[in-house]
Design an enzyme around this catalytic site. Structure first.
Site, mmCIF file in Angstrom:
data_model
loop_
_atom_site.group_PDB
_atom_site.id
_atom_site.type_symbol
_atom_site.label_atom_id
_atom_site.label_comp_id
_atom_site.label_asym_id
_atom_site.label_seq_id
_atom_site.Cartn_x
_atom_site.Cartn_y
_atom_site.Cartn_z
ATOM 1 N N SER A 191 -17.946 -3.282 28.091
ATOM 2 C CA SER A 191 -19.301 -3.759 28.348
ATOM 3 C C SER A 191 -19.298 -5.201 28.869
ATOM 4 O O SER A 191 -18.687 -5.468 29.897
ATOM 5 C CB SER A 191 -20.139 -3.599 27.078
ATOM 6 O OG SER A 191 -21.511 -3.637 27.361
ATOM 7 N N ASP B 96 -24.771 6.808 29.654
ATOM 8 C CA ASP B 96 -24.835 5.450 29.121
ATOM 9 C C ASP B 96 -26.191 4.842 29.485
ATOM 10 O O ASP B 96 -26.515 4.695 30.652
ATOM 11 C CB ASP B 96 -23.690 4.605 29.685
ATOM 12 C CG ASP B 96 -23.480 3.285 28.949
ATOM 13 O OD1 ASP B 96 -24.472 2.742 28.423
ATOM 14 O OD2 ASP B 96 -22.337 2.806 28.906
ATOM 15 N N HIS C 264 -22.492 4.902 25.588
ATOM 16 C CA HIS C 264 -21.956 3.537 25.560
ATOM 17 C C HIS C 264 -20.935 3.385 24.439
ATOM 18 O O HIS C 264 -21.241 2.844 23.369
ATOM 19 C CB HIS C 264 -23.117 2.551 25.389
ATOM 20 C CG HIS C 264 -22.777 1.136 25.732
ATOM 21 N ND1 HIS C 264 -22.419 0.746 27.006
ATOM 22 C CD2 HIS C 264 -22.734 0.004 24.980
ATOM 23 C CE1 HIS C 264 -22.205 -0.555 27.035
ATOM 24 N NE2 HIS C 264 -22.363 -1.033 25.799
#
Length: 233
Positions: free
Chosen positions: A121, A180, A207
């Site tokens: 991320s 996601d 995610h």
């Protein structure tokens, strides 16, 4: 002083967590990934924590955060002057970024050399910037031979644009989920254009760091190639 160099059948990998995570929480979220045989037998994973404390969410008290047992919420930089971060923001400020560069530079000097980087991320966006630094400044202490992005994306802070101006040539594996909702897959796909011959692993989930049956062979093949390259160097 740099750490001891690992044998050629081991890869030392620096692990960069996502926004509102830290070294401990990211390690806990990679439990299944760390059980993949090539990871378990042939890597040393080094988890570090970003230097910037993220303000708590309005609905979460400090007591609740501590009760989770995962430490403080940390970030690699902020996209706004109020010390908040939104991945979709296009802004001209990046408070905390230089602190993160200084931290990671020290890690490379003191705990390196590293063979690769595993990133998630915001940590993956940060890793893409480290790739740009290495590509454009071969004398930088930030040196590694491959990168794995999970839910990665291009930083949208204007000061970072220059680090994407040259095609990045180190081997890269880009992992992202079709569902996601935090980092949309289109953002991860947009990062691909800045890398030469990227390897792509798209999964059905959201995610997180995927490590189920369909993903294991892709990680294994990529890392076996990195091991072979290290053995022949």
């Amino acid at each position: 002083m740099a750490a001891a160099v690992l044998p050629k059948d081991k890869l030392k990998i620096l692990c960069l967590h996502g926004y509102r995570q830290n070294a401990l929480s990211f390690r806990e979220r990679t439990g299944a990934f760390r059980k993949i045989p090539v990871i378990k037998k042939n890597t040393e994973l080094v988890f570090i924590t970003a230097p910037n404390r993220v303000p708590p969410l309005p609905t979460v008290s400090d007591e609740e955060t501590k009760a989770e047992g995962e430490g403080e919420d940390m970030g690699w930089w902020f996209s706004r002057l109020d010390n908040s971060y939104v991945a979709k923001d296009y802004t001209d400020c990046c408070p905390g970024y230089q602190d993160s560069i200084d931290l990671v530079t020290g890690v490379f000097k003191e705990q390196g050399p590293f063979d690769g980087v595993l990133s998630f991320s915001q940590g993956a966006a940060f890793a893409s910037l480290l790739c740009g630094i290495q590509q454009q400044n071969p004398d930088s202490p930030i040196k590694f031979n491959f990168v794995i992005f999970v839910a990665g994306f291009k930083s949208r802070q204007s000061a970072h644009n220059v680090l994407y101006s040259k095609k990045i040539t180190i081997p890269s594996l880009h992992v992202f989920g079709k569902t996601d909702k935090v980092i949309m897959k289109e953002m991860s796909e947009d990062l691909l254009q800045y890398f030469e011959a990227p390897t792509v692993l798209e999964h059905e989930g959201g995610h997180f760091v995927p490590a189920s049956g369909p993903q294991k062979p892709v990680y294994t093949d990529f890392l076996q190639k990195m091991l072979a390259k290290k053995a022949s160097s």
